[in-house]
Design an enzyme around this catalytic site. Sequence first.
Site, PDB file in Angstrom:
ATOM      1  N   ASP A  28     -94.446 -24.166  54.134  1.00 39.53           N
ATOM      2  CA  ASP A  28     -94.753 -22.791  54.523  1.00 39.53           C
ATOM      3  C   ASP A  28     -94.494 -22.615  56.023  1.00 39.53           C
ATOM      4  O   ASP A  28     -94.830 -23.479  56.833  1.00 39.53           O
ATOM      5  CB  ASP A  28     -96.223 -22.479  54.196  1.00 39.53           C
ATOM      6  CG  ASP A  28     -96.496 -20.983  54.171  1.00 39.53           C
ATOM      7  OD1 ASP A  28     -96.784 -20.451  53.093  1.00 39.53           O
ATOM      8  OD2 ASP A  28     -96.423 -20.348  55.253  1.00 39.53           O
ATOM      9  N   ASN A  85    -101.297 -16.484  44.539  1.00 45.20           N
ATOM     10  CA  ASN A  85    -101.830 -15.149  44.812  1.00 45.20           C
ATOM     11  C   ASN A  85    -101.054 -14.127  43.982  1.00 45.20           C
ATOM     12  O   ASN A  85     -99.832 -14.215  43.869  1.00 45.20           O
ATOM     13  CB  ASN A  85    -101.713 -14.835  46.303  1.00 45.20           C
ATOM     14  CG  ASN A  85    -102.546 -15.775  47.159  1.00 45.20           C
ATOM     15  OD1 ASN A  85    -103.615 -16.215  46.749  1.00 45.20           O
ATOM     16  ND2 ASN A  85    -102.055 -16.105  48.343  1.00 45.20           N
ATOM     17  N   GLN A  92    -101.032 -11.374  47.678  1.00 45.40           N
ATOM     18  CA  GLN A  92     -99.625 -11.771  47.579  1.00 45.40           C
ATOM     19  C   GLN A  92     -98.777 -10.960  48.549  1.00 45.40           C
ATOM     20  O   GLN A  92     -98.883  -9.729  48.596  1.00 45.40           O
ATOM     21  CB  GLN A  92     -99.122 -11.553  46.136  1.00 45.40           C
ATOM     22  CG  GLN A  92     -97.694 -12.039  45.931  1.00 45.40           C
ATOM     23  CD  GLN A  92     -97.241 -11.924  44.472  1.00 45.40           C
ATOM     24  OE1 GLN A  92     -97.954 -11.393  43.620  1.00 45.40           O
ATOM     25  NE2 GLN A  92     -96.051 -12.420  44.195  1.00 45.40           N
ATOM     26  N   SER A  93     -97.937 -11.663  49.334  1.00 48.23           N
ATOM     27  CA  SER A  93     -97.088 -10.946  50.291  1.00 48.23           C
ATOM     28  C   SER A  93     -95.597 -11.098  50.001  1.00 48.23           C
ATOM     29  O   SER A  93     -94.790 -10.359  50.558  1.00 48.23           O
ATOM     30  CB  SER A  93     -97.387 -11.411  51.725  1.00 48.23           C
ATOM     31  OG  SER A  93     -97.101 -12.789  51.865  1.00 48.23           O
ATOM     32  N   VAL A  94     -95.229 -12.059  49.146  1.00 53.44           N
ATOM     33  CA  VAL A  94     -93.821 -12.222  48.762  1.00 53.44           C
ATOM     34  C   VAL A  94     -93.743 -12.097  47.243  1.00 53.44           C
ATOM     35  O   VAL A  94     -94.426 -12.838  46.517  1.00 53.44           O
ATOM     36  CB  VAL A  94     -93.253 -13.589  49.219  1.00 53.44           C
ATOM     37  CG1 VAL A  94     -91.801 -13.741  48.760  1.00 53.44           C
ATOM     38  CG2 VAL A  94     -93.354 -13.732  50.734  1.00 53.44           C
ATOM     39  N   HIS A  98     -95.098 -18.057  43.473  1.00 56.06           N
ATOM     40  CA  HIS A  98     -95.125 -19.315  44.211  1.00 56.06           C
ATOM     41  C   HIS A  98     -96.493 -19.952  44.114  1.00 56.06           C
ATOM     42  O   HIS A  98     -97.511 -19.258  44.101  1.00 56.06           O
ATOM     43  CB  HIS A  98     -94.749 -19.110  45.687  1.00 56.06           C
ATOM     44  CG  HIS A  98     -95.434 -17.951  46.352  1.00 56.06           C
ATOM     45  ND1 HIS A  98     -95.054 -16.649  46.132  1.00 56.06           N
ATOM     46  CD2 HIS A  98     -96.478 -17.907  47.212  1.00 56.06           C
ATOM     47  CE1 HIS A  98     -95.841 -15.838  46.844  1.00 56.06           C
ATOM     48  NE2 HIS A  98     -96.718 -16.585  47.498  1.00 56.06           N
ATOM     49  N   HIS A 100     -99.035 -22.294  46.156  1.00 58.09           N
ATOM     50  CA  HIS A 100     -99.351 -22.907  47.451  1.00 58.09           C
ATOM     51  C   HIS A 100     -99.983 -24.273  47.168  1.00 58.09           C
ATOM     52  O   HIS A 100    -100.940 -24.356  46.393  1.00 58.09           O
ATOM     53  CB  HIS A 100    -100.392 -22.077  48.208  1.00 58.09           C
ATOM     54  CG  HIS A 100     -99.952 -20.709  48.624  1.00 58.09           C
ATOM     55  ND1 HIS A 100     -99.517 -20.430  49.898  1.00 58.09           N
ATOM     56  CD2 HIS A 100     -99.913 -19.533  47.946  1.00 58.09           C
ATOM     57  CE1 HIS A 100     -99.224 -19.133  49.992  1.00 58.09           C
ATOM     58  NE2 HIS A 100     -99.459 -18.571  48.814  1.00 58.09           N
TER      59      HIS A 100
END
Length: 112
Positions: A28, A85, A92-94, A98, A100
């Site tokens: 990240d 997320n 969630q931002s993308v 995914h 983590h």
Amino acid sequence: MTIFQQIIDGNIPADKVFEDERAIAFRDIQPQAPIHILVIPKKPIVSLADASEEDRDLMGHLMLVAAQVARSEGIDEAGYRVVTNIGREGGQSVDHIHLHVLGGRQMGWPPG
Ligand code: 5GP
């Protein structure tokens, strides 16, 4: 196109720690723990909420890649956290699913 799609396509660099035909894992860019790795499928699925029955194997594969990465990073014995997320309230931002993989320090609970 998401930033992760650009990483998959090789158009922007990433510090990759694993790759196979279905998934990649990379560090990240803004780590939240000493070890913070993202595991993503090459297939562009937005989030877990968008995964379907045909993605069952792929979802299992991502989890096993997360465990493999944790082992290769040496955090498996002490323990670590795997989290995904989902959506706005999930943080969630993308918009490319995914996992983590976070470790190398004591995790808190509940998460923020
Ligand atoms: P989310 O907030 O969607 O659960 O997680 C997205 C993660 O992607 C964040 O932890 C963020 O730091 C990471 N990230 C965003 N852009 C990039 C990038 O260009 N490269 C890498 N390696 N990580 C990124």
